[in-house]
Design a protein around this motif. Structure first.
Motif, PDB file in Angstrom:
ATOM      1  N   HIS A 177       0.840  -1.192   0.000  1.00 50.19           N
ATOM      2  CA  HIS A 177       0.000   0.000   0.000  1.00 50.19           C
ATOM      3  C   HIS A 177       0.877   1.244   0.000  1.00 50.19           C
ATOM      4  O   HIS A 177       1.699   1.423   0.899  1.00 50.19           O
ATOM      5  CB  HIS A 177      -0.923   0.008   1.220  1.00 50.19           C
ATOM      6  N   LEU A 178       0.718   2.081  -1.022  1.00 48.17           N
ATOM      7  CA  LEU A 178       1.487   3.311  -1.152  1.00 48.17           C
ATOM      8  C   LEU A 178       0.561   4.505  -1.048  1.00 48.17           C
ATOM      9  O   LEU A 178      -0.576   4.477  -1.534  1.00 48.17           O
ATOM     10  CB  LEU A 178       2.197   3.356  -2.502  1.00 48.17           C
ATOM     11  N   LEU A 179       1.057   5.571  -0.439  1.00 48.60           N
ATOM     12  CA  LEU A 179       0.323   6.830  -0.359  1.00 48.60           C
ATOM     13  C   LEU A 179       1.139   7.898  -1.072  1.00 48.60           C
ATOM     14  O   LEU A 179       2.316   8.093  -0.748  1.00 48.60           O
ATOM     15  CB  LEU A 179       0.081   7.235   1.090  1.00 48.60           C
ATOM     16  N   ILE A 180       0.527   8.557  -2.037  1.00 51.46           N
ATOM     17  CA  ILE A 180       1.161   9.674  -2.734  1.00 51.46           C
ATOM     18  C   ILE A 180       0.520  10.957  -2.228  1.00 51.46           C
ATOM     19  O   ILE A 180      -0.698  11.120  -2.319  1.00 51.46           O
ATOM     20  CB  ILE A 180       0.974   9.569  -4.261  1.00 51.46           C
ATOM     21  N   ILE A 181       1.333  11.864  -1.682  1.00 49.13           N
ATOM     22  CA  ILE A 181       0.852  13.170  -1.224  1.00 49.13           C
ATOM     23  C   ILE A 181       1.458  14.209  -2.151  1.00 49.13           C
ATOM     24  O   ILE A 181       2.644  14.533  -2.052  1.00 49.13           O
ATOM     25  CB  ILE A 181       1.242  13.448   0.240  1.00 49.13           C
ATOM     26  N   ASP A 182       0.653  14.711  -3.073  1.00 49.38           N
ATOM     27  CA  ASP A 182       1.137  15.646  -4.091  1.00 49.38           C
ATOM     28  C   ASP A 182      -0.050  16.433  -4.632  1.00 49.38           C
ATOM     29  O   ASP A 182      -1.089  15.846  -4.943  1.00 49.38           O
ATOM     30  CB  ASP A 182       1.817  14.880  -5.226  1.00 49.38           C
ATOM     31  N   ASP A 183       0.105  17.740  -4.748  1.00 46.51           N
ATOM     32  CA  ASP A 183      -0.993  18.568  -5.252  1.00 46.51           C
ATOM     33  C   ASP A 183      -1.079  18.580  -6.773  1.00 46.51           C
ATOM     34  O   ASP A 183      -2.058  19.075  -7.327  1.00 46.51           O
ATOM     35  CB  ASP A 183      -0.889  19.999  -4.716  1.00 46.51           C
ATOM     36  N   ASP A 184      -0.114  18.008  -7.451  1.00 49.10           N
ATOM     37  CA  ASP A 184      -0.159  17.903  -8.905  1.00 49.10           C
ATOM     38  C   ASP A 184      -0.983  16.659  -9.250  1.00 49.10           C
ATOM     39  O   ASP A 184      -0.470  15.542  -9.266  1.00 49.10           O
ATOM     40  CB  ASP A 184       1.254  17.799  -9.476  1.00 49.10           C
ATOM     41  N   THR A 185      -2.262  16.854  -9.500  1.00 48.77           N
ATOM     42  CA  THR A 185      -3.167  15.727  -9.696  1.00 48.77           C
ATOM     43  C   THR A 185      -2.825  14.909 -10.941  1.00 48.77           C
ATOM     44  O   THR A 185      -3.034  13.704 -10.959  1.00 48.77           O
ATOM     45  CB  THR A 185      -4.630  16.189  -9.737  1.00 48.77           C
ATOM     46  N   ARG A 186      -2.304  15.561 -11.965  1.00 51.13           N
ATOM     47  CA  ARG A 186      -1.914  14.812 -13.177  1.00 51.13           C
ATOM     48  C   ARG A 186      -0.738  13.887 -12.887  1.00 51.13           C
ATOM     49  O   ARG A 186      -0.728  12.729 -13.299  1.00 51.13           O
ATOM     50  CB  ARG A 186      -1.584  15.765 -14.314  1.00 51.13           C
ATOM     51  N   LEU A 187       0.247  14.394 -12.176  1.00 52.21           N
ATOM     52  CA  LEU A 187       1.398  13.572 -11.825  1.00 52.21           C
ATOM     53  C   LEU A 187       0.977  12.433 -10.897  1.00 52.21           C
ATOM     54  O   LEU A 187       1.394  11.290 -11.079  1.00 52.21           O
ATOM     55  CB  LEU A 187       2.488  14.421 -11.166  1.00 52.21           C
ATOM     56  N   SER A 188       0.151  12.745  -9.910  1.00 56.87           N
ATOM     57  CA  SER A 188      -0.326  11.708  -8.993  1.00 56.87           C
ATOM     58  C   SER A 188      -1.077  10.615  -9.730  1.00 56.87           C
ATOM     59  O   SER A 188      -0.897   9.422  -9.454  1.00 56.87           O
ATOM     60  CB  SER A 188      -1.237  12.318  -7.920  1.00 56.87           C
ATOM     61  N   ALA A 189      -1.923  11.012 -10.677  1.00 63.96           N
ATOM     62  CA  ALA A 189      -2.687  10.031 -11.454  1.00 63.96           C
ATOM     63  C   ALA A 189      -1.755   9.162 -12.292  1.00 63.96           C
ATOM     64  O   ALA A 189      -1.947   7.941 -12.383  1.00 63.96           O
ATOM     65  CB  ALA A 189      -3.712  10.731 -12.335  1.00 63.96           C
ATOM     66  N   MET A 190      -0.746   9.772 -12.881  1.00 62.31           N
ATOM     67  CA  MET A 190       0.212   9.017 -13.687  1.00 62.31           C
ATOM     68  C   MET A 190       0.966   8.005 -12.816  1.00 62.31           C
ATOM     69  O   MET A 190       1.103   6.832 -13.173  1.00 62.31           O
ATOM     70  CB  MET A 190       1.199   9.958 -14.369  1.00 62.31           C
ATOM     71  N   LEU A 191       1.448   8.450 -11.652  1.00 63.57           N
ATOM     72  CA  LEU A 191       2.143   7.554 -10.735  1.00 63.57           C
ATOM     73  C   LEU A 191       1.219   6.443 -10.243  1.00 63.57           C
ATOM     74  O   LEU A 191       1.610   5.277 -10.180  1.00 63.57           O
ATOM     75  CB  LEU A 191       2.703   8.332  -9.539  1.00 63.57           C
ATOM     76  N   ARG A 192      -0.016   6.808  -9.893  1.00 67.81           N
ATOM     77  CA  ARG A 192      -0.990   5.822  -9.431  1.00 67.81           C
ATOM     78  C   ARG A 192      -1.234   4.759 -10.500  1.00 67.81           C
ATOM     79  O   ARG A 192      -1.213   3.565 -10.223  1.00 67.81           O
ATOM     80  CB  ARG A 192      -2.309   6.496  -9.050  1.00 67.81           C
ATOM     81  N   ASP A 193      -1.461   5.199 -11.735  1.00 67.55           N
ATOM     82  CA  ASP A 193      -1.717   4.256 -12.819  1.00 67.55           C
ATOM     83  C   ASP A 193      -0.532   3.325 -13.046  1.00 67.55           C
ATOM     84  O   ASP A 193      -0.691   2.115 -13.207  1.00 67.55           O
ATOM     85  CB  ASP A 193      -2.061   4.994 -14.117  1.00 67.55           C
ATOM     86  N   TYR A 194       0.673   3.878 -13.060  1.00 63.17           N
ATOM     87  CA  TYR A 194       1.868   3.071 -13.288  1.00 63.17           C
ATOM     88  C   TYR A 194       2.071   2.072 -12.146  1.00 63.17           C
ATOM     89  O   TYR A 194       2.285   0.881 -12.383  1.00 63.17           O
ATOM     90  CB  TYR A 194       3.102   3.965 -13.437  1.00 63.17           C
ATOM     91  N   LEU A 195       2.008   2.568 -10.916  1.00 62.46           N
ATOM     92  CA  LEU A 195       2.264   1.691  -9.772  1.00 62.46           C
ATOM     93  C   LEU A 195       1.156   0.659  -9.589  1.00 62.46           C
ATOM     94  O   LEU A 195       1.425  -0.496  -9.263  1.00 62.46           O
ATOM     95  CB  LEU A 195       2.456   2.535  -8.515  1.00 62.46           C
ATOM     96  N   SER A 196      -0.087   1.050  -9.819  1.00 63.62           N
ATOM     97  CA  SER A 196      -1.204   0.101  -9.726  1.00 63.62           C
ATOM     98  C   SER A 196      -1.051  -1.003 -10.754  1.00 63.62           C
ATOM     99  O   SER A 196      -1.348  -2.171 -10.476  1.00 63.62           O
ATOM    100  CB  SER A 196      -2.546   0.818  -9.941  1.00 63.62           C
ATOM    101  N   GLY A 197      -0.582  -0.633 -11.926  1.00 61.13           N
ATOM    102  CA  GLY A 197      -0.362  -1.616 -12.972  1.00 61.13           C
ATOM    103  C   GLY A 197       0.778  -2.579 -12.675  1.00 61.13           C
ATOM    104  O   GLY A 197       0.944  -3.594 -13.353  1.00 61.13           O
ATOM    105  N   ASN A 198       1.555  -2.253 -11.659  1.00 61.00           N
ATOM    106  CA  ASN A 198       2.672  -3.107 -11.262  1.00 61.00           C
ATOM    107  C   ASN A 198       2.434  -3.748  -9.893  1.00 61.00           C
ATOM    108  O   ASN A 198       3.386  -4.093  -9.186  1.00 61.00           O
ATOM    109  CB  ASN A 198       3.976  -2.305 -11.278  1.00 61.00           C
ATOM    110  N   GLY A 199       1.165  -3.871  -9.523  1.00 66.29           N
ATOM    111  CA  GLY A 199       0.803  -4.633  -8.335  1.00 66.29           C
ATOM    112  C   GLY A 199       0.657  -3.880  -7.031  1.00 66.29           C
ATOM    113  O   GLY A 199       0.386  -4.493  -6.002  1.00 66.29           O
TER     114      GLY A 199
END
Length: 98
Positions: A4-26
């Motif tokens: 379980h990872l928590l990303i704290i970042d106000d850049d919603t586009r960057l957060s979404a990109m990181l979330r998508d990439y990391l979610s896709g890797n389990g």
């Protein structure tokens, strides 16, 4: 069992990109756009690691790190657009893992 990872970042586009990439890797990924929301989330739901932006709109990322370290040894990766070496050193000195 997923990490379980928590990303704290106000850049919603960057957060979404990181979330998508990391979610896709389990990974199971949660995001928060403010320090307050991130700290509240972390208090309710433990994470295996935190990706923390330095420049947040409500509380400085370094202060957020201090608050996390006051009660947790969860690994914290600092994320910043600033290239100042001093910022990197300060982050590591107050408890960032990278």
């Amino acid at each position: 069992m997923a990490e379980h990872l928590l990303i704290i970042d106000d850049d919603t586009r960057l957060s979404a990109m990181l979330r998508d990439y990391l979610s896709g890797n389990g990974f199971t990924v949660r995001t928060a756009a403010t320090a307050g929301a991130g700290l509240a989330d972390l208090a309710r739901n433990p994470a295996n690691a935190v990706v923390l932006d330095v420049m947040l709109p409500d509380i400085d990322g370094f202060e957020v790190l201090r608050r996390i370290r006051a009660g947790s040894d969860v690994p914290v990766l600092m994320l910043t657009a600033r290239g100042d070496e001093t910022d990197r050193i300060v982050g590591l000195e107050i408890g960032a893992d990278d």
